[in-house]
Design an enzyme around this catalytic site. Structure first.
Site, short mmCIF file in Angstrom:
data_model
loop_
_atom_site.label_atom_id
_atom_site.label_comp_id
_atom_site.label_asym_id
_atom_site.label_seq_id
_atom_site.Cartn_x
_atom_site.Cartn_y
_atom_site.Cartn_z
N GLY A 41 0.88 -1.18 0.07
CA GLY A 41 -0.13 -0.13 0.08
C GLY A 41 0.84 1.19 -0.10
CG HIS A 133 -16.66 25.09 1.92
ND1 HIS A 133 -17.84 24.78 1.14
CD2 HIS A 133 -17.08 24.75 3.16
CE1 HIS A 133 -18.70 24.56 1.93
NE2 HIS A 133 -18.44 24.72 3.20
CG ASP A 172 -26.22 25.77 1.62
OD1 ASP A 172 -25.38 26.80 1.35
OD2 ASP A 172 -25.74 24.61 0.94
CE LYS A 195 -27.17 22.70 3.71
NZ LYS A 195 -26.45 21.88 2.79
CG ASP A 221 -23.41 24.96 -3.18
OD1 ASP A 221 -22.50 25.61 -2.64
OD2 ASP A 221 -24.23 24.20 -2.70
#
Length: 315
Positions: A41, A133, A172, A195, A221
């Site tokens: 991995g 964001h 929202d 919301k 958004d």
């Protein structure tokens, strides 16, 4: 030796298609590297060309498999630093963990800050990202960090529809600032749907703030993950008399059954940038993918020539 010959662009495994587009736009060659995963991995990276004294751009979008892609990015940065690259500029079209930007409850991490620390410690000299964001994430870095915007290219695509009676919507409250920026840009009114999130996939909507009757609604958004909020907002607008509902999204994560929800929803079309690889959505009847390679390409040119980035992408 010309300036371009002293520069190279390397791509991680998350979004080679976008790296290729940026390379073609900026006329900066894609560097050669090997990235593979060992049976246990672990990730292995080897830079396969001389980067001593070069300005090296590294592109990696931290979506869909963020932990793996973040580790690969850190290893790429470390490999370039140890190979004596003059500078390492990291291009992150989608910045993972950006929603974990504050302590909103007890005993939780601020993971967006942790990711910034890791990238800096690995050896990055500069970061270029897109539509964070929240703006505060930019301040988590102590190195130059530029936050670009996808909306110039997305708005170009929207304008081709030649809508009458267009109104911009925020699905929202959190997306109100972004929606307001778009409504100002296209000179449209703004509606808001509040919301209350019940859990990761369940939301409860409040009444629409503003009128959508006989209007074409364009929701704005930054991130669409499960599409629950967006689809419910579209349903609410259609019940309130909207003529049509479209959406403009910076980052299309489209997790879980999001694409199926969108196909069955009242949304006619979603315009989404290619900050994230959209292989699953390429042939979706309601998704139109808009390239932002030119925006990153212009940012790369600005960095190389020492010109202003904020003046190019502030709007």
């Amino acid at each position: 030796m010309s300036k371009v010959q002293e520069v190279c662009l390397f791509s991680g495994s998350s979004h080679y298609e976008l790296a290729k587009e940026i390379s073609e736009y900026s006329q900066i060659p894609l560097g050669k590297l090997i990235s593979k995963t060992f049976p246990d991995g672990e990730t292995f990276v080897q830079i396969q060309e001389n980067v001593r004294g070069k300005a090296c751009f590294v592109l990696q979008s931290l979506a869909h498999n963020p932990n793996t892609y973040l580790m690969e990015l850190l290893i790429m940065i470390d490999a370039l630093r140890r190979a004596s690259a003059e500078s390492i500029i990291v291009l992150i079209p989608y910045y993972a963990y950006s929603r974990q930007d504050r302590k909103d409850k007890g005993r939780v991490p601020i993971t967006a800050k942790l990711v910034a620390n890791l990238i800096e410690k690995a050896g990055a000299d500069r970061v270029v990202t897109m539509d964070l964001h929240t703006d505060q994430v930019q301040g988590f870095f102590d190195i130059p960090t530029d936050n670009l915007h996808a909306r110039p290219e997305l708005i170009k695509a929207i304008r081709k529809l030649n809508f009458d009676q267009l109104i911009v919507g925020a699905p929202d409250v959190g997306s109100t600032k972004l929606a307001k920026a778009v409504s100002d840009r296209i000179e449209s009114d703004l509606i808001i749907i509040d919301k209350r999130r019940l859990d990761g996939d369940q939301v409860e909507l409040s009444p629409i703030i503003g009128s959508v009757k006989q209007k074409n609604v364009l929701f704005i958004d930054d991130i669409c993950s499960t599409a629950t909020t967006l689809c419910k907002a579209a349903d609410a607008c259609k019940r309130a008399g909207a003529l049509s509902v479209h959406a403009m999204i910076s980052h299309g994560l489209f997790a879980a059954q999001a694409l199926e929800k969108i196909e069955k929803s009242q949304i006619e079309k979603i315009f989404v940038s290619n900050t994230i690889s959209q292989k699953a959505a390429v042939n979706h009847p309601k998704i139109e993918i808009v390239s932002i390679a030119s925006i990153f390409g212009e940012a790369v040119k600005s960095i190389l020539h020492g010109s202003s980035i904020s003046s190019l992408f502030a709007n």
